[in-house]
Structures are given as C-alpha cells and as structure tokens.
Design an enzyme around this catalytic site. Structure first.
Site, PDB file in Angstrom:
ATOM      1  CE1 TYR A 142     -96.934 -81.908 -16.577  1.00  0.00           C
ATOM      2  CE2 TYR A 142     -96.616 -83.222 -14.598  1.00  0.00           C
ATOM      3  CZ  TYR A 142     -96.923 -82.026 -15.197  1.00  0.00           C
ATOM      4  OH  TYR A 142     -97.224 -80.942 -14.414  1.00  0.00           O
ATOM      5  CE  LYS A 193     -99.891 -71.371 -27.824  1.00  0.00           C
ATOM      6  NZ  LYS A 193    -100.207 -69.938 -28.132  1.00  0.00           N
ATOM      7  CG  ASP A 226    -102.449 -68.136 -25.982  1.00  0.00           C
ATOM      8  OD1 ASP A 226    -103.346 -68.852 -26.484  1.00  0.00           O
ATOM      9  OD2 ASP A 226    -101.767 -67.335 -26.659  1.00  0.00           O
ATOM     10  CG  ASP A 250     -99.294 -78.559 -13.542  1.00  0.00           C
ATOM     11  OD1 ASP A 250     -99.818 -78.829 -12.450  1.00  0.00           O
ATOM     12  OD2 ASP A 250     -98.160 -78.065 -13.656  1.00  0.00           O
ATOM     13  CG  ASP A 254    -101.798 -74.604  -9.643  1.00  0.00           C
ATOM     14  OD1 ASP A 254    -102.405 -75.647  -9.331  1.00  0.00           O
ATOM     15  OD2 ASP A 254    -100.668 -74.319  -9.208  1.00  0.00           O
TER      16      ASP A 254
HETATM   17  C1  IPM Z   1    -100.276 -81.249  -9.665  1.00  0.00           C
HETATM   18  C2  IPM Z   1     -98.857 -81.032  -9.228  1.00  0.00           C
HETATM   19  C3  IPM Z   1     -98.009 -82.165  -9.808  1.00  0.00           C
HETATM   20  C4  IPM Z   1     -98.013 -82.009 -11.307  1.00  0.00           C
HETATM   21  C5  IPM Z   1     -96.596 -82.274  -9.244  1.00  0.00           C
HETATM   22  C6  IPM Z   1     -96.571 -82.363  -7.734  1.00  0.00           C
HETATM   23  C7  IPM Z   1     -95.855 -83.443  -9.849  1.00  0.00           C
HETATM   24  O1  IPM Z   1     -98.427 -79.778  -9.613  1.00  0.00           O
HETATM   25  O2  IPM Z   1    -100.829 -82.316  -9.351  1.00  0.00           O
HETATM   26  O3  IPM Z   1    -100.841 -80.362 -10.286  1.00  0.00           O
HETATM   27  O4  IPM Z   1     -97.230 -81.217 -11.870  1.00  0.00           O
HETATM   28  O5  IPM Z   1     -98.803 -82.683 -11.942  1.00  0.00           O
HETATM   29 MG    MG Z   2     -99.963 -78.550 -10.458  1.00  0.00          MG
END
Ligand code: IPM
Ligand code: MG
Length: 371
Positions: A142, A193, A226, A250, A254
């Site tokens: 990032y 990884k 993975d 990230d 999710d």
């Molecule tokens: C998260 C989001 C952020 C990220 C974005 C909005 C920059 O996806 O907080 O997971 O990628 O970190």
């Molecule tokens: Mg995210």
C-alpha cells in the site's frame, strides 16, 4: 480532569446516517452510565473534497492526532471515480492510517447466532464463529516505493508497486497479535506467501522470532495466504487470531467478514503505538464501505459502526464492561428478530430503517441497564 475526546468523521455514502445512530449511543452512555466524551465532528473523503478540494485537510489531520480516538464512517463513491488518484476519498483514510501510525488493524469476524442462517456457508460451519484478523496497516504494498505508472522504452506503460517490510514493522504487528491471542484462545496463525516472495520469507522468520523469544507460550502456525483463504471458507473455526500483511489482510478480512453473513455487522479497530498520554492512537471504523447505492434511504445497518464504538470503549477507554453491555444489547436486538434490509432473508420479516434499528438498540440498552 477533562473528558476523553472523540473525533467523528462520518465521511461519505451511508457513513453520515450510521454515525447519527452512533452519536445517540454515545449520548446514552453519558446519560445512563456517567461515561462522558468530548465529541467533535469533521469531514473526510469525498465530503472533505467537496468542501475543501482535498480528502483530508491538515487541520483535520492535526485534530485526529490530538484526540483519544477517531470514529470514521466510510469514504468513497462513484461521484469521485474520475478524480486524480492523489485526491481520491480513499487517500484521506490512508493518510490517517499512515500519519497516526495505526499499524495494527483488528478485524473481528464474529457470527451472531441469530444470523448464522445468513452466511453463504452451512450454519454449523459458522455458528459461534469468533476469529480476529490482525492486518498490518501502515506498510507493505500500500505504501512501498517505488510506485507509479511509468513509460517503458517501447512506448508502453508499466504499473509498479512495491511490497516492502522491515523487521521492526513485522515484529510490532506480530507482538500485537500475540498479546491479543493471550487474552483469547492463545493461538496465532500467520499468513504470507513465503513460497514466492522474499518479503514473505522475512515475515515468517520475524514472526517466528518474536514467538520464540517473547511469546513461546502461544501456539503459532504459518500458512500460505492462498491456503489460508481456502481454510477460512472450509473450516473457519480452526482459527483464533490470524496475523497478516496489509494486502493479504485486506482480502482475507473481506472473505472472513462475509462468512458471518453480513458486512453490515462488522467493526474494526486500528491501533498505533502509545502516545504521550499512554493511550495508543486509534481509529475505529466499520468494515463495510460507503454503499452509495443505498445511501440516504434509511436502509443502512448501523450495527457495524456502533460495534466499532464498542471496540473504542474496550481498546481506547478501558471500559470493557460498557463494551460488553453494548454488544449484548445488539445481540438481544438481533435475537428478538429486528432486522435492517441487509439482514432480511427468507423469513419475510419487515425491515427496520436505520433510525428504527438505533431505537431498538437504545431500548435494549435501557432494559439491560435496569436488569
Ligand atoms: C479497507 C478498504 C480500504 C483498503 C480502502 C477503502 C482504501 O478496502 O479498509 O479494507 O483497501 O484498505
Ligand atoms: Mg478492504
């Protein structure tokens, strides 16, 4: 002594409407539990861009550095898709994370029993699930340099990003994972990884070093990211604390979030090094985004944002009892069948609006507080 301070940054999309409900909860704790906070509010993301031409002004950044905790709603939306990269709403959030040095991002994936049927997995796989992903938040791909889109010498273009981690960056986030594991089931799984990336090899070695030298009592395992993703959907209850880098975190968070049925339920905490006050700098935000498709319609679920305030109570203000009270109040509301539209399945219940869900949570707080 002055009250602890909170900066609220509602942001974009559904951020402002869910934050209204959080403010009511904050006021409830002041009125009923003598927990008073000095709350100020400011702009971030697209809202800040509209007002000031930047997703985060220096003044707001300075305020964020001063307060005891920041609560953020969400940033971004299609309106800002064509903006230059440097002023996109997301840059405001990334600047906060970087300048506050919020290196440890706690993302719980917890399945409320009343919602186990909502997961895309079988309910026996997810019911009772309670895992914590710790995502490194201030380094890795990032932020690594070099980065950019450059021209090659054949007139083509090359997109470049750099995955880069130092020993110290890995060790400090590993420590926060081991510390947390000691308060839970004493088990950490680290994901990288190492089979294809040198930064992954270093990650694995440094996490192991911290373990062997400082936390030998905690059970540590390593997994390729993975395979970790696969195990998360196969048998998520094998995990307790997962620690991983910024990009894998990230993605894996999710994935873990969706195991629980709704992104509208999950909070997060981003914690930095202790400041002069002894309290670490911290930012709390729901895992869900700005959901522009439902913004302004009273359809948003405020629970993730309210649970983010519960995390603030626990991690910034050392008010674990108040945090549990709030979490229990929410659990009771769900058990009683109250649902925002994101939680309506086949049962055909009538959905509550964002404000009505806020009302139910306040009522539930009242009744637990009297019990
Ligand atoms: C998260 C989001 C952020 C990220 C974005 C909005 C920059 O996806 O907080 O997971 O990628 O970190
Ligand atoms: Mg995210």
């Amino acid at each position: 002594m002055s009250n602890p301070s909170i900066l609220i940054l509602p942001g974009d999309g559904i951020g402002p409407e869910v934050m209204v409900e959080v403010r009511r909860v904050i006021d409830w704790f002041g009125a009923n539990r003598g927990l008073n906070f000095d709350v100020t509010e400011d702009l971030v993301g697209g809202a800040a861009y509209d007002a000031h031409g930047t997703p985060l002004t220096d003044e707001t950044m300075a305020k964020a550095m001063e307060v005891d905790a920041v609560l953020l709603g969400a940033v971004g939306g299609p309106k800002y898709d064509d903006l230059d990269f440097s002023v996109k709403p997301e840059r405001g959030l990334l600047r906060l994370r970087k300048e506050m040095d919020l290196y440890s991002n706690l993302r719980p994936a917890q399945c409320f029993d009343a919602l186990a049927g909502f997961s895309s997995l079988k309910s026996e796989i997810v019911s009772g699930l309670d895992i914590m992903i710790i995502r490194e938040l201030t380094s890795g791909i990032y932020f690594g340099e070099p980065r950019g889109i450059i021209e090659d010498n054949q007139g083509g273009r090359v997109g470049v990003n750099t995955q880069r981690y130092t020993t110290d960056e890995i060790r400090r986030v590993a420590r926060s994972a081991f510390e947390l594991a000691r308060k839970r089931s004493n088990k950490v799984c680290s994901m990288e990884k190492a089979n294809v990336m040198e930064s992954g090899i270093l990650w694995r070695e440094e996490v192991q070093w911290v373990h062997d030298n400082e936390y030998p009592d905690v059970e540590l395992s390593h997994m390729y990211a993975d395979a970790g993703a696969m195990q998360l959907v196969r048998w998520p209850k094998q995990f307790d604390v997962i620690v991983t880098d910024n990009l894998f975190g990230d993605i894996l968070s999710d994935c873990a979030a969706m195991l629980t049925g709704s992104l509208g339920m999950l909070p997060s905490a981003s914690i930095g090094a202790p400041s002069e006050t002894g309290r670490p700098k911290a930012l709390y935000e729901p895992v869900h985004g700005s959901a522009p498709d439902i913004a302004g319609q009273g359809k948003a679920n405020p629970i993730a944002c309210i649970l983010s305030f519960a995390m603030a109570l626990r991690y910034s203000f050392d008010e674990g009892d108040a945090a549990s009270l709030l979490e229990n109040a929410i659990e009771a509301v769900l058990a009683a069948g109250h649902r925002t539209p994101d939680l309506i399945g086949e049962e055909g219940r009538t959905p509550l609006t964002t404000i009505q869900m806020g009302d139910e949570i306040l009522k539930s707080l009242d009744s637990l507080n009297q019990a």
